[in-house]
Design an enzyme around this catalytic site. Structure first.
Site, PDB file in Angstrom:
ATOM      1  N   HIS A 127       1.397  -3.431  -2.130  1.00  0.00           N
ATOM      2  CA  HIS A 127       2.577  -2.492  -2.740  1.00  0.00           C
ATOM      3  C   HIS A 127       1.290  -0.581  -1.672  1.00  0.00           C
ATOM      4  O   HIS A 127       0.428  -0.474  -1.283  1.00  0.00           O
ATOM      5  CB  HIS A 127       2.040  -2.357  -3.978  1.00  0.00           C
ATOM      6  N   ASP A 156       4.955   4.465   1.402  1.00  0.00           N
ATOM      7  CA  ASP A 156       6.318   3.906   1.989  1.00  0.00           C
ATOM      8  C   ASP A 156       7.618   4.409   2.337  1.00  0.00           C
ATOM      9  O   ASP A 156       8.240   4.088   2.320  1.00  0.00           O
ATOM     10  CB  ASP A 156       7.357   4.077  -0.042  1.00  0.00           C
TER      11      ASP A 156
END
Length: 353
Positions: A127, A156
């Site tokens: 992640h 991200d």
């Protein structure tokens, strides 16, 4: 009004985080984006509208069924680009990898992953925080005691989505000239490392210490940090240049010659302590009023709920209600937001042909 990317057709295989953000950006600038979702897929954020999915229509397809896979293939064969965020090898096993679309030589195949399509970690889970961890960026962010993740903005979206967008735009520009597409391998680790270019350059020049809160831009400098106010709010200070620092001290009521030389990092803790003592005497909004329209490079730290109500954001229409609006601003072909709808693959293809 003709949008900047009008006529560009993109198939998005639904994912989370960076892939929908990139697809959203393309749609806001006029591309026709069709999002393929799994049957009965639930929004990531629960029953409320997921802002990352705004701006494009969607189709429910089960890619394990031959007829649904065929419908997806047909759409891609008539598209300019594809966006996917699966682990490496998944799209190939589905028969939807780059080599499966040789009949569409201009196709730009956008691949978004954390670790990239190759390397020892490529097929492992991760992640945002773990991708940042191996780039050096996470080590540099936070208080001296421990690193703190900068939400998932740096990985991200900045190192992921926007590198996917820029890579695909470059590839589509080349395809428009040559008729030949290519694969865009956008890895968050690559993007974040690239974003660290300036900091890495400072480190190589011995102008950056490899510890937190002792450097110019990491909260170590008294003229580039955040101070607590009397009401528990915070004032952000970024008075790097001497003229802004002088103006800041004037507004704080601090005589410059009462402070030690700020050019010496050994003096930073003492200077920061002095500013903290002064700033703690007034509320955040009192300081905001004092600093407003002044070249002191200081601003109140607003909450997520407060930001849309700031006069500057209102004047620029940065938000619609509490919803962020598209960026950047294009003078002739401004981006816009629209709601999508569920359609069939047949309808999607009819709109494209």
């Amino acid at each position: 009004m003709v949008a900047a990317l009008q006529g560009i057709r993109i198939v998005e295989f639904a994912g989370i985080g960076p892939t929908p953000f990139a697809a959203m950006w393309f749609a806001e600038h006029g591309a026709q984006v069709i999002r393929i979702v799994r049957p009965d897929e639930q929004p990531v954020l629960g029953p409320h509208r997921d802002l990352l999915n705004r701006g494009r229509d969607w189709i429910e397809l089960d890619l394990k069924r031959s007829e649904d896979k065929a419908a997806a293939r047909e759409l891609v064969l008539h598209a300019d680009a594809l966006i996917e965020g699966m682990r490496p090898g998944v799209m190939e096993r589905l028969g939807l990898g780059p080599s499966d679309f040789s009949a569409n030589p201009k196709l730009v195949y956008g691949r978004m992953t954390g670790w990239g399509q190759s390397g020892p970690l490529a097929e492992t889970a991760g992640h945002d925080i773990t991708y940042l961890a191996i780039t050096g960026a996470l080590h540099a962010i936070g208080p001296a005691t421990h690193p703190i993740p900068p939400l998932n903005l740096l990985g991200d979206f900045a190192g992921g989505s926007m590198y996917l967008v820029s890579g695909m735009l470059a590839a589509m520009l080349r395809a428009s000239r040559t008729g030949r597409g290519q694969v865009v391998d956008a890895a968050i680790t690559d993007g974040v490392a690239h974003l660290m270019t300036m900091i890495s350059g400072l480190r190589l020049s011995n102008l950056w210490t490899d510890r937190r809160q002792v450097n110019l831009l990491d909260g170590g400098a008294p003229y580039y940090t955040v101070y607590r106010c009397a009401d528990g709010g915070f004032l952000a200070v970024g008075a790097i240049e001497p003229k802004f620092w002088t103006r800041l001290l004037s507004l704080l009521g601090i005589a410059p010659d009462s402070l030690p030389d700020r050019a010496d990092p050994d003096n930073w803790p003492a200077i920061q302590e002095r500013l903290a003592q002064v700033i703690s005497q007034r509320s955040r909004d009192e300081w905001a009023e004092i600093m407003e329209s002044e070249d002191a490079c200081a601003a109140p730290v607003l909450s997520i709920d407060e930001a849309p109500r700031h006069p500057h954001n209102i004047a620029r229409r940065t938000f619609s209600g509490y919803e962020p609006m598209p960026a950047p601003r294009l003078s002739a072909t401004p981006a816009r937001v629209r709601d999508g709808e569920e359609i069939s693959a047949e309808v999607a293809l009819q709109r494209w042909l």
